[in-house]
Write a protein that holds these residues in place. Structure first.
Motif, PDB file in Angstrom:
ATOM      1  N   VAL A 102      45.648  36.793  38.021  1.00 37.82           N
ATOM      2  CA  VAL A 102      46.565  37.026  38.448  1.00 37.82           C
ATOM      3  C   VAL A 102      47.468  35.885  38.993  1.00 37.82           C
TER       4      VAL A 102
ATOM      5  N   VAL B 193      50.909  34.136  39.263  1.00 35.43           N
ATOM      6  CA  VAL B 193      51.798  33.506  40.722  1.00 35.43           C
ATOM      7  C   VAL B 193      53.577  32.629  40.507  1.00 35.43           C
TER       8      VAL B 193
ATOM      9  N   LEU C 209      43.059  33.725  48.569  1.00 39.03           N
ATOM     10  CA  LEU C 209      42.289  32.520  47.892  1.00 39.03           C
ATOM     11  C   LEU C 209      40.928  32.325  47.477  1.00 39.03           C
TER      12      LEU C 209
ATOM     13  N   LEU D 289      39.718  35.077  46.084  1.00 39.21           N
ATOM     14  CA  LEU D 289      40.369  35.708  44.539  1.00 39.21           C
ATOM     15  C   LEU D 289      39.214  34.150  43.893  1.00 39.21           C
TER      16      LEU D 289
ATOM     17  N   VAL E  29      38.368  37.452  38.001  1.00 35.50           N
ATOM     18  CA  VAL E  29      40.013  37.329  38.024  1.00 35.50           C
ATOM     19  C   VAL E  29      40.008  35.639  38.137  1.00 35.50           C
TER      20      VAL E  29
ATOM     21  N   VAL F  16      43.027  33.208  37.932  1.00 37.10           N
ATOM     22  CA  VAL F  16      44.721  32.789  38.615  1.00 37.10           C
ATOM     23  C   VAL F  16      45.590  32.209  37.992  1.00 37.10           C
TER      24      VAL F  16
ATOM     25  N   THR G 185      48.516  29.597  38.557  1.00 33.85           N
ATOM     26  CA  THR G 185      49.653  29.127  39.230  1.00 33.85           C
ATOM     27  C   THR G 185      50.592  28.234  38.345  1.00 33.85           C
TER      28      THR G 185
ATOM     29  N   PHE H 199      41.641  27.400  40.570  1.00 34.62           N
ATOM     30  CA  PHE H 199      42.925  27.993  39.923  1.00 34.62           C
ATOM     31  C   PHE H 199      43.797  26.955  39.061  1.00 34.62           C
TER      32      PHE H 199
ATOM     33  N   THR I 229      50.549  40.473  40.007  1.00 35.83           N
ATOM     34  CA  THR I 229      52.075  39.364  39.974  1.00 35.83           C
ATOM     35  C   THR I 229      52.253  39.605  41.327  1.00 35.83           C
TER      36      THR I 229
ATOM     37  N   LYS J 129      36.438  34.723  34.274  1.00 37.73           N
ATOM     38  CA  LYS J 129      36.529  33.959  34.995  1.00 37.73           C
ATOM     39  C   LYS J 129      35.641  31.985  33.926  1.00 37.73           C
TER      40      LYS J 129
END
Length: 549
Positions: free
Chosen positions: A210, A212, A225, A228, A234, A236, A238, A249, A275, A338
């Motif tokens: 993911v 962002v 959130l 995720l 997953v 993430v 950012t 994240f 995205t 992860k």
């Protein structure tokens, strides 16, 4: 008191009825009917900003914060062309900016009359709608104005209203002569629904990345959130402009992936890339995803989807919360994606801390200090080029909201945008900027609306330091003059001229001392100028990435 010209009355009346309240006006004569009408109506909040380029970015900053259309008004001729950088930024950043340009009548164009250019559709490549009005009173004119405002609000971007006025321009009347019929442009609300195959594809994938981009704070519900963050399949990623926070994240993308080997990249290659948000700063993540393409790239946005990585497979026309409501209601699949990434990331964090502790005073050291010592609950505006890239490399308090003009990534207008945003926000505003960006937009300080607690942190490394870290750098006179733009200028006299308090630092000791004074000063807008070594900065930054291994 109203302008006598009916067309001006129509524009002003429709803006009021459509709720366009903030009006940024640059002085001129041809736009006098509009200026008279807007400034004499207590509904409008009017601002006078003389430099049209600065005025447009100032308006952009207001619109960025209130997320509603803001109008900029100018005279005829080249004035409207100075709006173009901000118009392009609004186009790519999806910000509702309404350009209202006064014009000469069509009979005066291309006959050698003063202050005339071909204004109709002049912003056409980056304007979502162009309303080319005629001088007469007509339902067609009224509908064009209303459609322009409707498009700006619903499609989140810039529009252009071009209004021809004939002299006399300054005459007024005590009552409105027009009563535009307001049109309700119904927008169909479609129910968003994901197909079973999409949910199934997501559920089966063991490596979901993911990513962002730019995002307004608090855009995503916390419950999504949390899901995720706990899904083992997953990861993430950012950026500071994502304004999205969770301990799991990773918001320092380049720190994570720059040392990757080919095997590391292959292991990190996602099956699904999801995205949402606006533009992404990191060039390295773009290069990675263009080479190691995901099987599926899904982008979620109500309006647009860019195929940034050459792998876009589907555009879900939805805001992100309804999408997550349906896609995250599935059991987790077994995965080490992860866990493996977090293990690498924890090692990067240790290396980062070791490196900072041993380097000399530099841009890198300064950003580390600033990011650790910014006040909580502020709005942080950041200029482009080096400033926004350095910011990605450090932790920030999650209460800090971060904004940057990443639509076109230009250095023009960063200060003007920050001041507009400061006017519209309830939070104290700090701008971090580089010397070239600051000097380029110095007319931003020619502004009577700057809040007393507005602060600028100016890193002066005597030129465009980013060119020193790009491939092709050579220490030559040509490079220094035409690329880096070497200079020996500072902000001291500008601060005095515009009545800013001024602080300066050139080493770690003076930075600590002056920074505290700078933060405590709230009686006037203030500038803290930090001088860093021109030729050492690039080496320290490049060594950082080498020391992460």
């Amino acid at each position: 008191m109203y302008p006598k010209i009916p067309l001006a009355q129509s524009i002003i009346s429709i803006c009021q009825q459509k709720g366009v309240q903030h009006i940024v006006i640059s002085p001129g004569s041809r736009n006098a009917p509009l200026t008279i009408g807007f400034t004499n109506n207590p509904f409008f909040k009017c601002y006078s900003v003389a430099d049209e380029r600065s005025a447009a970015f100032f308006a952009l900053g207001i619109a960025q914060q209130i997320k509603k259309p803001v109008a900029v008004v100018c005279t005829s001729g080249s004035a409207v062309l100075n709006y173009y950088p901000a118009v392009a930024e609004a186009f790519y950043s999806q910000i509702p900016l309404v350009v209202i340009s006064a014009d000469r009548p069509q009979s005066k164009i291309d006959i050698g009359d003063g202050q005339t250019i071909r204004q109709e559709n002049v912003l056409g490549n980056h304007s979502l709608y162009n309303a080319n009005l005629r001088e007469d009173i007509s339902v067609e004119n009224d509908n064009l104005i209303q459609m322009a405002l409707h498009v700006a609000a619903t499609q989140k971007g810039p529009v252009h209203i071009n209004a021809p006025f004939e002299e006399p321009l300054y005459e007024t009347v005590p009552e409105l002569l027009v009563k535009p019929k307001i049109v309700d442009f119904n927008t169909e609300n479609k129910t968003f629904s994901l197909g079973n195959s999409t949910v199934e594809t997501w559920n089966k994938a063991t490596k979901k990345l993911v990513l962002v981009g730019e995002l307004f704070p608090n855009s995503v519900a916390q419950k999504y959130l949390d899901v995720l963050a706990t899904d083992p399949s997953v990861v993430v990623l950012t950026e500071k402009t994502s304004n999205l926070h969770h301990p799991t994240f990773i918001d320092q993308i380049d720190t994570l992936i720059t040392p990757f080997t080919e095997d590391d990249f292959k292991a990190f290659q996602p099956e699904i890339l999801l995205t949402f948000g606006g533009m992404v700063v990191s060039k390295r993540i773009k290069a990675f995803l263009r080479k190691y393409k995901p099987a599926h790239h899904w982008h979620v946005d109500e309006l647009r989807a860019y195929d940034t990585f050459g792998a876009l497979s589907y555009h879900f026309k939805s805001s992100i919360n309804p999408f997550f409501e349906q896609i995250l209601n599935v059991p987790f699949v077994e995965s080490s994606y992860k866990f493996d990434t977090v293990s690498i990331w924890n090692n990067r964090v240790e290396k980062h801390q070791e490196y900072v502790s041993k380097i000399s005073f530099s841009d890198f050291k300064v950003f580390n200090f600033i990011c650790q010592n910014l006040p909580q609950h502020i709005q942080l505006q950041v200029s482009n080029s080096s400033a926004i890239r350095y910011l990605q490399l450090f932790d920030l308090d999650p209460t800090i909201q971060v904004f940057c003009n990443r639509g076109t990534s230009g250095i023009d207008g960063s200060t003007s945008t920050a001041i507009g945003a400061a006017v519209a926000s309830t939070l104290p505003t700090v701008l971090i900027t580089g010397d070239i960006s600051f000097l380029y937009d110095s007319n931003a300080l020619w502004n009577n609306y700057i809040p007393k607690n507005f602060k600028i942190i100016l890193l002066n490394n005597s030129g465009g330091g980013i060119f020193r870290i790009l491939p092709g750098h050579q220490e030559t006179e040509t490079f220094n003059i035409f690329f880096e733009t070497s200079h020996d200028l500072n902000a001291f006299h500008l601060a005095n001229m515009y009545d800013f308090d001024y602080f300066k630092a050139n080493d770690q000791i003076s930075l600590i001392e002056q920074y505290q004074l700078f933060l405590q000063n709230n009686e006037k807008p203030s500038i803290l100028e930090i001088f860093t070594p021109e030729k050492e900065n690039n080496g320290i930054l490049l060594s950082f990435f080498r020391n992460l291994v």
